[in-house]
Design an enzyme around this catalytic site. Structure first.
Site, PDB file in Angstrom:
ATOM      1  CB  CYS A  84      -0.886  -0.018   1.243  1.00 61.26           C
ATOM      2  SG  CYS A  84      -1.930   1.437   1.360  1.00 61.26           S
ATOM      3  CB  CYS A 103      -5.048   3.827  -4.929  1.00 58.69           C
ATOM      4  SG  CYS A 103      -4.174   2.256  -4.855  1.00 58.69           S
TER       5      CYS A 103
END
Ligand SMILES: N[C@@H](CCC[C@H](N)C(=O)O)C(=O)O
Length: 265
Positions: free
Chosen positions: A75, A199
């Site tokens: 991530c 993201c």
């Protein structure tokens, strides 16, 4: 038991962070409890949960869980938030190296709060009919569109994420539009199973796919990316089909801190 937690956001991608250097509050097997904590009505609310641990040879380790409570792959925004969290805990992060789900990462926190995170090299981008597919630490499907505002990101993203090809392993899905300033992107995230405001691995995937789509010359490149939660920047070096020296850069901010007092904790 009262478990101290911290909430961070990086361009609107938000995370619960827990310091596990001295005490192991969670083993990582508590899928249901993590999903509950990330639930936006029943819990704290977050796109994911991150445990910061000690790791031999590194400044720290980041263990990442998606909002569904399952361990995720890399991530990018979570990594940037973990660097800001490490700084708040007193770990020197002006230049640091940490371990993440996809291996080692270098990172630095600038005095103005901007976090620069080095991403793993990318060796291959699949260019299909109307899409690109690549792994920037997490798998990303990238589709260029002419009007991002017209796209129903949840509906269109979900249809791709659960199609025959991807339904077993899943993929994150990005819709991206070229603008005069760079790129504008929106992402449907696997594991959140919804659109998120930003993201990091997705922004990285969009920047690399854009250099392939535009047949940009080899060398150092910089792509500004507008997400729904803020501005990111991706710097990288293109060497033919190989991408190295990839840096995901942007803000990471502590939002609040508190104590968990859920049954079983
Ligand atoms: N929000 C993240 C991506 C998180 C990983 C992903 N949901 C997955 O496991 O596929 C980012 O900023 O990169």
């Amino acid at each position: 038991m009262k478990v101290p937690f911290y909430k961070y956001q990086g361009t609107g991608n938000d995370f619960i962070l827990i310091d596990q250097r001295k005490q192991q509050w969670l083993s990582g097997e508590e899928q249901e409890a993590i999903a509950h904590l990330c639930h936006r009505r029943l819990g704290i609310g977050a796109d994911g949960l991150i445990l910061l641990r000690n790791r031999e040879g590194y400044d720290f380790e980041m263990d990442y869980f998606n909002a569904d409570g399952r361990r995720g792959s890399m991530c990018g925004n979570g990594g940037r938030c973990t660097v800001a969290f490490a700084h708040a805990l007193g770990i020197p992060v002006e230049e640091c190296q940490f371990w993440a789900p996809d291996g080692p990462h270098r990172a630095r926190l600038r005095a103005d709060g901007w976090v620069e995170l080095e991403m793993a090299d990318v060796q291959h981008i699949e260019a299909g009919a109307g899409y690109y597919f690549l792994d920037t630490g997490s798998p990303h499907y990238v589709q260029f569109v002419t009007d991002l505002a017209e796209i129903d990101v949840v509906q269109a993203g979900r249809a791709i994420r659960f199609n025959e090809r991807f339904k077993a392993q899943g993929t994150n899905v990005n819709f991206v539009q070229k603008t005069s300033q760079g790129l504008e992107a929106a992402t449907y995230e696997r594991g959140v199973e919804d659109e998120t405001l930003s993201c990091g691995t997705g922004a990285t995937a969009c920047a690399l796919a854009n250099s392939l789509a535009g047949a940009l010359a080899d060398g150092p490149l910089l792509t500004p990316i507008q997400t729904k939660g803020g501005q990111l920047e991706v710097r990288f070096r293109k060497e033919g089909a190989r991408y190295t020296d990839i840096w995901l850069c942007g803000p990471a901010v502590q939002v609040f801190q508190g104590q968990l007092s859920l049954p079983g904790f």
